[in-house]
Design an enzyme around this catalytic site. Structure first.
Site, PDB file in Angstrom:
ATOM      1  N   LYS A  29      86.788   0.441 109.380  1.00 49.59           N
ATOM      2  CA  LYS A  29      85.938   1.639 109.508  1.00 49.59           C
ATOM      3  C   LYS A  29      84.861   1.440 110.584  1.00 49.59           C
ATOM      4  CE  LYS A  29      83.351   3.106 105.870  1.00 49.59           C
ATOM      5  NZ  LYS A  29      81.954   3.297 106.298  1.00 49.59           N
ATOM      6  N   ARG A  34      83.016   2.911 116.135  1.00 51.36           N
ATOM      7  CA  ARG A  34      82.537   2.488 117.457  1.00 51.36           C
ATOM      8  C   ARG A  34      83.533   2.870 118.544  1.00 51.36           C
ATOM      9  NH1 ARG A  34      80.118  -0.186 113.561  1.00 51.36           N
ATOM     10  NH2 ARG A  34      78.111  -1.227 113.848  1.00 51.36           N
ATOM     11  N   GLY A 106      76.803   7.101 107.085  1.00 49.34           N
ATOM     12  CA  GLY A 106      75.586   6.497 107.623  1.00 49.34           C
ATOM     13  C   GLY A 106      75.811   5.921 109.012  1.00 49.34           C
ATOM     14  N   ARG A 134      69.174   8.710 102.282  1.00 50.90           N
ATOM     15  CA  ARG A 134      69.124   7.342 102.816  1.00 50.90           C
ATOM     16  C   ARG A 134      68.046   7.195 103.899  1.00 50.90           C
ATOM     17  NH1 ARG A 134      75.113   5.289 103.793  1.00 50.90           N
ATOM     18  NH2 ARG A 134      73.978   3.326 103.969  1.00 50.90           N
ATOM     19  N   ASP A 328      79.223  -5.008 101.881  1.00 47.23           N
ATOM     20  CA  ASP A 328      79.985  -3.924 101.257  1.00 47.23           C
ATOM     21  C   ASP A 328      80.899  -4.433 100.139  1.00 47.23           C
ATOM     22  OD1 ASP A 328      78.783  -2.100 102.919  1.00 47.23           O
ATOM     23  OD2 ASP A 328      80.364  -2.187 104.436  1.00 47.23           O
ATOM     24  N   ARG A 359      73.472   0.663  94.800  1.00 46.02           N
ATOM     25  CA  ARG A 359      74.604  -0.128  94.274  1.00 46.02           C
ATOM     26  C   ARG A 359      74.160  -1.243  93.335  1.00 46.02           C
ATOM     27  NH1 ARG A 359      78.435  -0.203  99.706  1.00 46.02           N
ATOM     28  NH2 ARG A 359      79.171   1.937  99.457  1.00 46.02           N
ATOM     29  N   ARG A 404      83.012   2.804  97.287  1.00 46.74           N
ATOM     30  CA  ARG A 404      83.222   1.396  96.920  1.00 46.74           C
ATOM     31  C   ARG A 404      83.034   1.181  95.409  1.00 46.74           C
ATOM     32  NH1 ARG A 404      84.468  -0.304 101.882  1.00 46.74           N
ATOM     33  NH2 ARG A 404      83.023   0.226 103.559  1.00 46.74           N
TER      34      ARG A 404
HETATM   35  C1  S3P Z   1      78.030  -0.786 108.984  1.00 45.54           C
HETATM   36  C2  S3P Z   1      76.963  -1.596 108.665  1.00 45.54           C
HETATM   37  C3  S3P Z   1      76.537  -1.877 107.280  1.00 45.54           C
HETATM   38  C4  S3P Z   1      77.622  -1.542 106.277  1.00 45.54           C
HETATM   39  C5  S3P Z   1      78.244  -0.202 106.552  1.00 45.54           C
HETATM   40  C6  S3P Z   1      78.870  -0.159 107.942  1.00 45.54           C
HETATM   41  C7  S3P Z   1      78.364  -0.571 110.409  1.00 45.54           C
HETATM   42  O1  S3P Z   1      75.404  -1.097 106.993  1.00 45.54           O
HETATM   43  O2  S3P Z   1      77.102  -1.565 104.961  1.00 45.54           O
HETATM   44  O3  S3P Z   1      79.255   0.076 105.580  1.00 45.54           O
HETATM   45  O4  S3P Z   1      79.469  -0.077 110.701  1.00 45.54           O
HETATM   46  O5  S3P Z   1      77.535  -0.894 111.259  1.00 45.54           O
HETATM   47  P1  S3P Z   1      73.912  -1.584 107.393  1.00 45.54           P
HETATM   48  O6  S3P Z   1      73.805  -1.631 108.854  1.00 45.54           O
HETATM   49  O7  S3P Z   1      72.993  -0.540 106.818  1.00 45.54           O
HETATM   50  O8  S3P Z   1      73.759  -2.912 106.739  1.00 45.54           O
END
Ligand code: S3P
Length: 444
Positions: A29, A34, A106, A134, A328, A359, A404
């Site tokens: 993912k 990216r 996010g 968030r 995660d 979580r 998750r």
């Molecule tokens: C991610 C970074 C992590 C991870 C999220 C994906 C990413 O979050 O928990 O599922 O793709 O950069 P954080 O940057 O908030 O730690």
């Protein structure tokens, strides 16, 4: 193994067979997001293969289209997305006519703030109820230091209106938390700033941004806890082949570890050390698990994870500096800890409170329902395992619409001694829509 009822409640029964054989999990993912965002920023047409088709990744596709990127990804027979993305390059993104709705993602929302930073357009970034709870100040504060405007200025939650600037300042930023989303947002903004932009982290977080940007022509440097980009630079089109997602593989690996007679291999998985901390933790619990490197996809190592049922798993301590490499996976590792002998301690878990849901609370609630003790001391989560756990009848787990957690409680049912129900199970579409199908492929 599972059956659905009307209200999106899925019932999972204890699985009496074994899990055996090899499978591939869908694309990673983080790397998929990216590949889409960087292609959209680049001059020319990038070619992507193995991209995860999930709701979160669809959010990234939707927002780059709203900003003028041309996306022609097509669904492949294995369920992945492949094809081209033609980016906006040096002419910059179009002023979006709609809100940039990131739904539950996010990574989309936070990286997007960095993507938009070097352009003098205004856009509103929004999300669903979970994403709107968030924290965003962690991203807006350093971007404001670089010259970006946000409205409302003190905004800490979405929706947020962002206005970028063509005269961004390069910064060196001491990040208060290990977060790849925060690091990536600053580095992406840094591509438009004059000079070196650096992020220093308390512990190393996933480094996919630093590894992939050079493929698109940017110069980066990366150390254990630092990463830099040198701007200004216009990205150019690249080819990205996305390896399988270790965070999805972890659910299958943990299931195999808990189901007697199981022995599985997950092929073509990303083996970046910043992502496979869960393998090390399972090893420290006495688990039979190993990785075999096969090659490189771009700069990402990929290969095979093998795992077998292990009798006599025991608790262990996971130090705070290792948590980002399995952030995660803490929910599913907590379930393994609940079935291991002795106490497992996850040190420094505060970031888990601000994921798709809290979580820490959700894991403690669910384990409590199963009859397993867990508690928090300061920033550390303790779980007292019960190898011979007898679960109460008729358990109904809340997923809190968190993918998750939905998968963790499904594995609790599958590996337990009582059927369980999980509410809002369809949240698995966020990262691993083929979760049940992949488990079924391993059934023997
Ligand atoms: C991610 C970074 C992590 C991870 C999220 C994906 C990413 O979050 O928990 O599922 O793709 O950069 P954080 O940057 O908030 O730690």
């Amino acid at each position: 193994m599972s059956q659905s009822t009307d209200e999106n409640v899925v019932k999972v029964s204890p699985y009496e067979g074994t899990l055996r054989g090899s499978v591939q999990v869908p694309g990673d993912k983080s790397i998929s997001h990216r590949s889409i965002l960087f292609s959209a920023m680049a001059e020319g047409t990038s070619r992507l293969t193995g991209v995860l088709d999930s709701e979160d990744v669809r959010s990234s596709i939707r927002v780059v289209q709203a900003l003028g990127a041309e996306v022609s990804l097509e669904k492949q027979i294995d369920g992945s997305l492949s094809g081209g993305i033609t980016g906006w390059g040096s002419k910059g993104p179009e002023r979006p006519e709609v809100e940039l709705y990131c739904k539950n993602s996010g990574t989309t929302a936070r990286l997007l703030m960095g993507v938009l930073a070097p352009w003098d357009i205004t856009a509103t970034i929004s999300g669903d109820a979970s994403l709107s709870r968030r924290p965003m100040r962690r991203i807006t504060a350093p971007l404001m230091m670089m010259g970006v405007h946000f409205s409302p200025e003190e905004a800490s939650k979405l929706p947020i209106k962002e206005t970028g600037t063509r005269s961004l300042k390069a910064i060196s930023y001491n990040s208060p938390m290990a977060s790849a989303q925060l690091k990536s947002a600053i580095l992406l903004a840094g591509l438009g700033a004059d000079g070196e932009t650096t992020v220093i982290e308390p512990y190393p977080s996933r480094n996919h941004t630093e590894l992939m940007l050079p493929e698109f022509g940017a110069r980066t440097t990366a150390g254990e806890r630092t990463a830099s980009v040198f701007g200004p630079v216009t990205l150019h089109a690249a080819e990205v082949d996305v390896p399988g997602d270790p965070s999805s593989a972890a659910f299958l690996v943990c299931a195999a570890m808990l189901i007697p007679g199981s022995s599985i291999q997950i092929e073509n998985v990303d083996l970046n050390t910043a992502r496979v901390g869960f393998v090390r933790t399972l090893e420290r619990m006495g688990g039979e698990v190993s990785v075999r490197s096969v090659g490189l996809a771009g700069k990402e190592p990929y290969g095979v994870i093998s795992a077998s049922y292990t009798e006599g798993l025991h608790g262990c301590e996971i130090p705070a500096d290792k948590i980002p490499s399995e952030i995660d996976e803490v929910p599913i590792l907590s379930l393994v800890a609940a079935r291991a002998r002795g106490i497992t301690v996850f040190r420094g878990i505060s970031e888990l409170r601000v994921k798709e849901t809290n979580r820490v609370k959700a894991v403690m609630d669910g384990l409590g329902q199963m009859g397993v003790d867990s508690w928090v001391e300061g920033e550390d989560l303790f779980i007292e395992g019960q190898p011979n756990l007898k679960m109460p009848k008729g358990l109904v787990f809340e997923s809190n619409k968190d993918h998750r957690l939905a998968m963790t409680w499904a594995i609790a049912g599958l590996t337990g001694d009582q059927p369980v129900s999980i509410r809002d199970f369809d949240s698995v579409k966020v990262s691993f829509p083929q979760f049940m199908k992949k488990l079924e492929e391993l059934e023997r």
